[in-house]
Design a protein around this motif. Structure first.
Motif, PDB file in Angstrom:
ATOM      1  N   SER A 141       0.767  -1.214  -0.040  1.00 34.42           N
ATOM      2  CA  SER A 141       0.352   0.304  -0.278  1.00 34.42           C
ATOM      3  C   SER A 141       1.236   1.490  -0.386  1.00 34.42           C
ATOM      4  O   SER A 141       0.511   2.310  -0.816  1.00 34.42           O
ATOM      5  N   LEU A 142       2.055   1.232   0.737  1.00 35.76           N
ATOM      6  CA  LEU A 142       2.701   2.132   0.881  1.00 35.76           C
ATOM      7  C   LEU A 142       2.962   2.175  -0.507  1.00 35.76           C
ATOM      8  O   LEU A 142       3.826   3.749  -1.192  1.00 35.76           O
ATOM      9  N   LEU A 143       3.951   1.850  -1.072  1.00 34.82           N
ATOM     10  CA  LEU A 143       4.880   1.669  -2.860  1.00 34.82           C
ATOM     11  C   LEU A 143       2.716   1.842  -3.473  1.00 34.82           C
ATOM     12  O   LEU A 143       3.269   3.118  -4.901  1.00 34.82           O
ATOM     13  N   GLN A 144       2.065   1.270  -2.889  1.00 35.36           N
ATOM     14  CA  GLN A 144       1.304   2.116  -4.186  1.00 35.36           C
ATOM     15  C   GLN A 144       0.621   3.701  -4.193  1.00 35.36           C
ATOM     16  O   GLN A 144       0.682   3.968  -4.965  1.00 35.36           O
ATOM     17  N   PHE A 145       0.810   4.298  -3.022  1.00 28.79           N
ATOM     18  CA  PHE A 145       0.035   5.257  -2.593  1.00 28.79           C
ATOM     19  C   PHE A 145       1.490   6.295  -3.396  1.00 28.79           C
ATOM     20  O   PHE A 145       0.735   7.501  -3.772  1.00 28.79           O
ATOM     21  N   ALA A 146       2.166   6.073  -3.035  1.00 26.93           N
ATOM     22  CA  ALA A 146       3.853   6.860  -3.347  1.00 26.93           C
ATOM     23  C   ALA A 146       3.782   6.990  -4.984  1.00 26.93           C
ATOM     24  O   ALA A 146       4.109   7.889  -6.033  1.00 26.93           O
ATOM     25  N   ARG A 147       2.985   5.722  -6.032  1.00 28.85           N
ATOM     26  CA  ARG A 147       3.000   5.618  -7.397  1.00 28.85           C
ATOM     27  C   ARG A 147       2.327   6.583  -7.670  1.00 28.85           C
ATOM     28  O   ARG A 147       1.986   7.202  -8.736  1.00 28.85           O
ATOM     29  N   GLN A 148       0.540   6.255  -7.057  1.00 33.21           N
ATOM     30  CA  GLN A 148      -0.439   7.270  -7.271  1.00 33.21           C
ATOM     31  C   GLN A 148      -0.340   9.009  -7.390  1.00 33.21           C
ATOM     32  O   GLN A 148       0.324   9.609  -8.028  1.00 33.21           O
ATOM     33  N   ALA A 168     -13.195   6.940  -2.480  1.00 35.06           N
ATOM     34  CA  ALA A 168     -13.830   6.118  -3.986  1.00 35.06           C
ATOM     35  C   ALA A 168     -13.003   4.937  -4.048  1.00 35.06           C
ATOM     36  O   ALA A 168     -12.334   4.543  -4.130  1.00 35.06           O
ATOM     37  N   TRP A 169     -11.105   5.995  -4.503  1.00 38.43           N
ATOM     38  CA  TRP A 169     -10.489   4.899  -4.979  1.00 38.43           C
ATOM     39  C   TRP A 169      -9.748   4.078  -3.804  1.00 38.43           C
ATOM     40  O   TRP A 169      -9.427   2.758  -4.040  1.00 38.43           O
ATOM     41  N   LEU A 170     -10.317   4.703  -2.963  1.00 36.67           N
ATOM     42  CA  LEU A 170      -9.168   3.520  -2.016  1.00 36.67           C
ATOM     43  C   LEU A 170      -9.992   2.562  -0.976  1.00 36.67           C
ATOM     44  O   LEU A 170     -10.177   1.442  -0.982  1.00 36.67           O
ATOM     45  N   ARG A 198     -12.389   1.037  -2.991  1.00 38.05           N
ATOM     46  CA  ARG A 198     -11.754  -0.257  -4.624  1.00 38.05           C
ATOM     47  C   ARG A 198     -10.934  -1.010  -4.044  1.00 38.05           C
ATOM     48  O   ARG A 198     -10.853  -2.084  -3.844  1.00 38.05           O
ATOM     49  N   TYR A 199      -9.663  -0.110  -3.480  1.00 39.50           N
ATOM     50  CA  TYR A 199      -8.300  -0.494  -3.386  1.00 39.50           C
ATOM     51  C   TYR A 199      -7.919  -1.435  -2.827  1.00 39.50           C
ATOM     52  O   TYR A 199      -8.057  -3.124  -1.914  1.00 39.50           O
ATOM     53  N   ILE A 200      -9.265  -1.746  -1.239  1.00 45.28           N
ATOM     54  CA  ILE A 200      -9.334  -2.646  -0.441  1.00 45.28           C
ATOM     55  C   ILE A 200     -10.382  -3.016  -0.269  1.00 45.28           C
ATOM     56  O   ILE A 200     -11.072  -3.892   0.887  1.00 45.28           O
ATOM     57  N   LYS A 201     -10.937  -3.213  -0.886  1.00 46.25           N
ATOM     58  CA  LYS A 201     -12.108  -4.445  -1.262  1.00 46.25           C
ATOM     59  C   LYS A 201     -13.806  -3.807  -0.437  1.00 46.25           C
ATOM     60  O   LYS A 201     -13.857  -5.081   0.035  1.00 46.25           O
ATOM     61  N   TRP A 202     -13.424  -2.345  -0.013  1.00 44.22           N
ATOM     62  CA  TRP A 202     -14.782  -2.226   0.974  1.00 44.22           C
ATOM     63  C   TRP A 202     -16.186  -2.582   0.200  1.00 44.22           C
ATOM     64  O   TRP A 202     -16.375  -1.862  -1.139  1.00 44.22           O
ATOM     65  N   PRO A 203     -17.048  -3.249   0.972  1.00 43.21           N
ATOM     66  CA  PRO A 203     -17.591  -3.106   2.210  1.00 43.21           C
ATOM     67  C   PRO A 203     -16.852  -4.875   2.689  1.00 43.21           C
ATOM     68  O   PRO A 203     -16.428  -5.504   1.651  1.00 43.21           O
ATOM     69  N   LEU A 204     -16.169  -4.873   4.064  1.00 40.79           N
ATOM     70  CA  LEU A 204     -15.598  -6.126   3.880  1.00 40.79           C
ATOM     71  C   LEU A 204     -16.878  -6.408   5.061  1.00 40.79           C
ATOM     72  O   LEU A 204     -16.969  -6.025   5.678  1.00 40.79           O
ATOM     73  N   LEU A 205     -16.164  -7.859   5.304  1.00 41.72           N
ATOM     74  CA  LEU A 205     -17.156  -9.439   5.708  1.00 41.72           C
ATOM     75  C   LEU A 205     -16.370  -9.106   7.133  1.00 41.72           C
ATOM     76  O   LEU A 205     -15.096  -9.082   7.695  1.00 41.72           O
ATOM     77  N   SER A 206     -16.870  -9.594   8.280  1.00 41.46           N
ATOM     78  CA  SER A 206     -16.680  -9.894   9.157  1.00 41.46           C
ATOM     79  C   SER A 206     -15.810 -11.240   9.235  1.00 41.46           C
ATOM     80  O   SER A 206     -15.960 -12.072   8.686  1.00 41.46           O
ATOM     81  N   PRO A 207     -14.590 -11.228  10.391  1.00 39.07           N
ATOM     82  CA  PRO A 207     -13.661 -12.341   9.967  1.00 39.07           C
ATOM     83  C   PRO A 207     -14.272 -13.467  10.251  1.00 39.07           C
ATOM     84  O   PRO A 207     -14.890 -14.190  11.395  1.00 39.07           O
ATOM     85  N   LYS A 208     -14.813 -14.868   9.283  1.00 32.52           N
ATOM     86  CA  LYS A 208     -14.225 -15.724  10.532  1.00 32.52           C
ATOM     87  C   LYS A 208     -13.671 -17.254  10.585  1.00 32.52           C
ATOM     88  O   LYS A 208     -13.722 -17.869  11.137  1.00 32.52           O
ATOM     89  N   ASN A 209     -11.984 -16.576  10.380  1.00 36.92           N
ATOM     90  CA  ASN A 209     -11.276 -17.180  10.707  1.00 36.92           C
ATOM     91  C   ASN A 209     -10.050 -16.321  11.410  1.00 36.92           C
ATOM     92  O   ASN A 209     -10.377 -15.440  11.412  1.00 36.92           O
ATOM     93  N   ILE A 210      -9.248 -17.018  11.671  1.00 37.46           N
ATOM     94  CA  ILE A 210      -7.640 -15.701  12.273  1.00 37.46           C
ATOM     95  C   ILE A 210      -7.030 -15.669  11.673  1.00 37.46           C
ATOM     96  O   ILE A 210      -6.822 -13.844  11.225  1.00 37.46           O
ATOM     97  N   LYS A 211      -7.328 -15.983  10.785  1.00 40.92           N
ATOM     98  CA  LYS A 211      -6.091 -15.191   8.889  1.00 40.92           C
ATOM     99  C   LYS A 211      -7.058 -13.646   8.035  1.00 40.92           C
ATOM    100  O   LYS A 211      -6.579 -12.640   8.505  1.00 40.92           O
ATOM    101  N   ASP A 212      -8.326 -14.222   8.417  1.00 41.28           N
ATOM    102  CA  ASP A 212      -9.452 -12.971   8.138  1.00 41.28           C
ATOM    103  C   ASP A 212      -9.091 -11.721   9.319  1.00 41.28           C
ATOM    104  O   ASP A 212      -9.399 -10.731   8.646  1.00 41.28           O
ATOM    105  N   LEU A 213      -8.989 -12.018  10.533  1.00 38.99           N
ATOM    106  CA  LEU A 213      -8.586 -11.212  11.766  1.00 38.99           C
ATOM    107  C   LEU A 213      -7.564 -10.327  10.932  1.00 38.99           C
ATOM    108  O   LEU A 213      -7.636  -8.960  11.497  1.00 38.99           O
ATOM    109  N   ASP A 247      -9.119  12.937   1.683  1.00 34.35           N
ATOM    110  CA  ASP A 247     -10.586  12.632   2.961  1.00 34.35           C
ATOM    111  C   ASP A 247     -10.447  11.884   3.856  1.00 34.35           C
ATOM    112  O   ASP A 247     -10.810  10.883   4.427  1.00 34.35           O
ATOM    113  N   ALA A 248      -9.714  13.193   4.878  1.00 35.01           N
ATOM    114  CA  ALA A 248      -8.754  12.335   5.643  1.00 35.01           C
ATOM    115  C   ALA A 248     -10.718  11.557   6.536  1.00 35.01           C
ATOM    116  O   ALA A 248     -10.938  10.792   7.351  1.00 35.01           O
TER     117      ALA A 248
END
Length: 655
Positions: free
Chosen positions: A458-465, A475-477, A479-494, A520-521
């Motif tokens: 993400s740091l790399l992508q922000f610097a590139r933009q 709106a861009w962010l 899409r980038y983080i794939k919002w909306p995000l679902l509740s975690p189903k396992n530890i990896k999701d968390l 858009d802070a």
């Protein structure tokens, strides 16, 4: 002599040397010309040495040197009231600044100050809050130590946890605050280990230090018995682990005891930490046990009766950036142990012990050692210094500029140059992106967790933009983080959600440095609060997530019940200097497997995975034998042959 690529003049010299018409020393001017091309530093080393001269840091702050400041050191252990007295002085002043080590602490003083009727602004790397309706700066400000202003005049300044001036990465921020704050009175809060160094540093500025000593307000006792089993847990207990896997394993075992636990570790968002602390502190909540890392050492008010160290070995990074496993220091042990029995909590007396009996004597030894005096304070090159280096070395990368600066830097014995590995990591990450030196420097100072691949990308992508002059919109962010995000189903999701939270923190941090490009802070902050709620739900159901992760083999808790043993085994490899510690906890190291150990029974596997404790296993064995005896009696009375009984006794072994 057959080469066609040599310059004519050097070809002639070589020819003359071959025919004894010249001496080999005649080659030196050519070698020197070559060396200056390869090492441009040689052309300007005197200038570089002047730029990197860090020997008189007090002179960097002329505004502070123009006034005579009064320095008051509030020295004492945790829960001694030292910070309370400094904050009272801060609240009664006409103007003041509080400098804390954590966002949580800055928030706490911000809220306390405004609740006391003293208008106070908040300034952290990711957040600015002004309380005056017209947007004017309030007379008081609460900030993280890196964000304090060294040009604004104040009546009173408070620098909390001053002993962190020795921190290998962040120590420079405390040095800057101590030497540079323009305040009539500066109140320092921290360990007595920093008194001598602070006194020496203030001697160079011509300022005296008044020391006020405080004693702990409530007693704390190191118990003579270890916990040994999670069955012995009591309300108000806090188990301190030094790895996430131990957190997961212990939480799972506690749930199997029919108990509910709160969980706090470093990478959780501040809102989630506060929610878990509130849950644990609430007398009406069924959650009476806390499982935490050393993140509880500062920044959270917790009602803990007893601290239990699950292990005394903590993974650390050495000066070379290599991972080592070391016993915790006396300072760390005192900081964590001091969380038990707080004056403002329901438990007025604190207790400390270990999970394993073998660790108890080592804990007592660590706690009884005197805390070593702090010998030096951290320093950090400024953007201006790096820019001057770049002027002399225009073709050198930022990462190499830092290396050259550190090599050339000169410091007094009271100072050291802080570890720049994280800065260099970011510099190398975005090296190929076309940015001005000042912008590149700012991106590299952004606080990121380099262990999180998504945060790094993400740091790399922000610097590139940024380099394309394309604003990073809401709106861009999304899409980038794939919002909306679902509740975690396992530890990896968390863990993925925690990484996304860090990315939003990175956006907010950059938004205060490049407002036009990160516009858009406010919207991102609202998004982050929503994400915090999703993470809180995940942590609330963490034991369920652990179960699912294990069943899908996403989380390996194999051998975690022996957590400290495994760490100790790793730590003792080739580390002769730690033989004493290995001896102190030696009985916990894993024994060599016997020839017949190839077949691991189901019972052993369950114990290793933390699904069963040895005590639970013994209880199951008793119940099974009782059940078999009763069944045998019933069959004998009814005349039914005891068919299959012998076979049943073999089944557990065959499994």
């Amino acid at each position: 002599m057959q080469s066609h690529s040599l310059d004519v003049d050097i070809h002639i010299i070589l020819n003359d040397i071959c025919f004894s018409a010249a001496h080999v020393d005649d080659l030196f001017p050519f070698f020197l010309r070559h060396a200056k091309q390869i090492f441009p530093v040689l052309e300007c080393k005197d200038d570089l040495r002047k730029i990197s001269d860090l020997r008189i840091p007090p002179n960097w702050y002329p505004e502070a040197r123009a006034i005579q400041r009064k320095i008051i050191f509030h020295s004492g252990p945790t829960n001694s009231g030292k910070t309370y007295h400094a904050i009272q002085k801060y609240l009664s002043a006409k103007s003041g600044v509080y400098c804390g080590p954590l966002k949580l602490l800055a928030h706490e003083i911000f809220e306390k100050s405004n609740a006391a009727g003293v208008p106070c602004d908040l300034v952290t790397g990711e957040e600015r809050v002004t309380v005056e309706p017209d947007g004017k700066q309030a007379t008081h400000v609460s900030c993280t130590v890196e964000m304090c202003s060294v040009t604004t005049p104040y009546e009173v300044a408070v620098i909390d946890e001053i002993q962190m001036i020795r921190d290998p990465a962040r120590g420079w921020a405390w040095t800057r605050a101590l030497l540079g704050l323009c305040a009539e009175e500066i109140h320092l809060c921290g360990e007595s280990a920093a008194i001598d160094l602070v006194t020496e540093l203030m001697y160079t500025t011509g300022e005296d230090v008044e020391v006020r000593n405080y004693k702990r307000l409530t007693p704390i006792t190191v118990l003579d018995r270890a916990l040994e089993s999670l069955e012995n847990l009591q309300p108000g207990d806090c188990i301190v682990c030094f790895s996430k896997n131990d957190i997961y394993s212990v939480s799972r075992q506690i749930e199997m005891q029919g108990l509910e636990s709160a969980v706090i570790y470093g990478s959780l968002p501040p809102g989630t930490k506060l929610a878990q602390a509130k849950k644990f502190n609430d007398p009406s909540d069924p959650c009476k046990i806390l499982v935490a890392t050393d993140a509880i050492g500062m920044g959270l008010n917790l009602s803990i009766r007893r601290i239990i160290f699950y292990s005394l070995l903590k993974p650390t990074m050495n000066e070379k950036g290599e991972k080592e496993i070391e016993p915790i220091t006396t300072s760390q042990a005192l900081q964590i142990a001091g969380r038990a029995g707080r004056f403002s909590s329901q438990f007025k007396e604190g207790e400390v012990t270990t999970m394993y009996r073998e660790d108890l004597s080592l804990l007592k030894e660590i706690l009884n050692r005197p805390v070593e005096p702090i010998k030096s304070a951290g320093l950090h090159p400024t953007a201006e210094q790096i820019e001057m280096f770049a002027y002399h070395l225009p073709d050198t990368t930022l990462s190499n500029l830092i290396d050259i600066f550190v090599d050339f830097s000169q410091v007094d014995g009271q100072y050291f140059v802080c570890n720049m590995d994280d800065f260099k990591f970011s510099a190398e990450l975005i090296q190929h992106i076309p940015l001005s030196l000042r912008v590149r420097y700012v991106f590299c100072t952004a606080p990121i967790n380099k262990k999180q691949p998504f945060v790094c990308s993400s740091l790399l992508q922000f610097a590139r933009q940024y380099s394309r002059n394309e604003p990073l919109t809401f709106a861009w962010l999304r899409r980038y983080i794939k919002w909306p995000l679902l509740s975690p189903k396992n530890i990896k999701d968390l863990m993925d959600l925690e990484a996304v939270h860090d990315v939003l923190d990175l956006y907010l941090w950059l938004s205060y440095r490049f407002m036009d490009m990160f516009p858009d802070a406010i919207l991102i902050r609202d998004l982050q609060k929503e994400l915090d709620g999703i993470i809180q739900d995940g942590v609330h159901n963490i034991t369920k997530l652990i179960k699912i992760s294990e069943s899908r083999k996403l989380l390996n808790l194999e051998n975690l019940s022996s957590g400290p043993q495994a760490l100790l085994s790793e730590a003792s490899k080739g580390q002769a200097r730690r033989m004493r510690i290995t001896k102190a906890a030696g009985s916990k190291t894993t024994e060599p497997a016997s020839p017949g150990a190839g077949k691991i029974t189901l019972a052993s596997r369950l114990v290793q995975q933390g699904l069963l404790t040895p005590d639970m296993l013994r209880q199951l064995e008793k119940e099974w034998l009782t059940q078999q005896t009763e069944q045998g009696k019933e069959r004998a009375e009814s005349g039914t042959p005891l068919k299959g009984l012998r076979k049943k006794k073999k089944e557990p072994t065959s499994d």
